[in-house]
Write an enzyme that holds these catalytic residues in place. Structure first.
Site, PDB file in Angstrom:
ATOM      1  N   THR A  84     -24.244   7.176  68.814  1.00  0.00           N
ATOM      2  CA  THR A  84     -24.613   7.778  67.449  1.00  0.00           C
ATOM      3  C   THR A  84     -23.750   7.237  66.393  1.00  0.00           C
ATOM      4  OG1 THR A  84     -22.909   9.518  67.956  1.00  0.00           O
ATOM      5  CG2 THR A  84     -25.157  10.278  68.240  1.00  0.00           C
ATOM      6  N   CYS A  85     -23.076   6.181  66.743  1.00  0.00           N
ATOM      7  CA  CYS A  85     -22.249   5.219  65.792  1.00  0.00           C
ATOM      8  C   CYS A  85     -23.006   4.270  65.422  1.00  0.00           C
ATOM      9  CB  CYS A  85     -20.928   4.766  66.750  1.00  0.00           C
ATOM     10  SG  CYS A  85     -20.152   3.373  65.885  1.00  0.00           S
TER      11      CYS A  85
END
Length: 135
Positions: free
Chosen positions: A30-31
């Site tokens: 999700t980064c």
């Protein structure tokens, strides 16, 4: 028969060198910086392994090894702006490297990301373009 054995040794040596040259990215899906770094790796055509260290947690030994390959102080791998870092008062506390590493292993949100490794070299890909050093 000797030549066959020599070829086997050379082939094993080549395989071992090839294995240690494999690119591994330690990341969180999700980064945004991790996703950008992954895209650069995919575009490069290089083979790589992506490790989500939230699903496959790092051990103390693994994180210590990654930091050694990065060649930076342990605190440089700490995400000191994370709310958890503030609540644990990590900036104010005098902690040993081993204590900090243990805290980061127990709380993966505190580990800077992504970290990309190839052989004995590692790069903290902030910005993501830093990955090109390993390509």
């Amino acid at each position: 028969n000797c030549a066959q054995i020599d070829n086997h040794i050379v082939s094993n040596e080549h395989r071992r060198m090839h294995m240690s040259n494999k690119i591994v990215i330690y990341q969180k899906p999700t980064c945004s910086k991790c996703r950008t770094t992954l895209a650069i790796l995919k575009e490069s055509g290089e083979e790589f392994e992506a490790v989500n260290y939230y699903e496959v947690p790092l051990t103390v030994e693994q994180l210590r090894g990654l930091i050694a390959k990065l060649g930076v102080p342990v605190r440089d791998v700490l995400r000191s702006d994370e709310p958890l870092a503030h609540s644990l008062k990590l900036a104010e506390r005098q902690l040993s490297d081993d204590e900090l590493i243990k805290i980061m292993v127990d709380n993966p949100d505190l580990i800077q990301r992504p970290i990309v490794v190839r052989g004995d070299e590692a790069v903290l890909c902030r910005p993501p373009e830093k990955v090109t050093k390993l390509l």
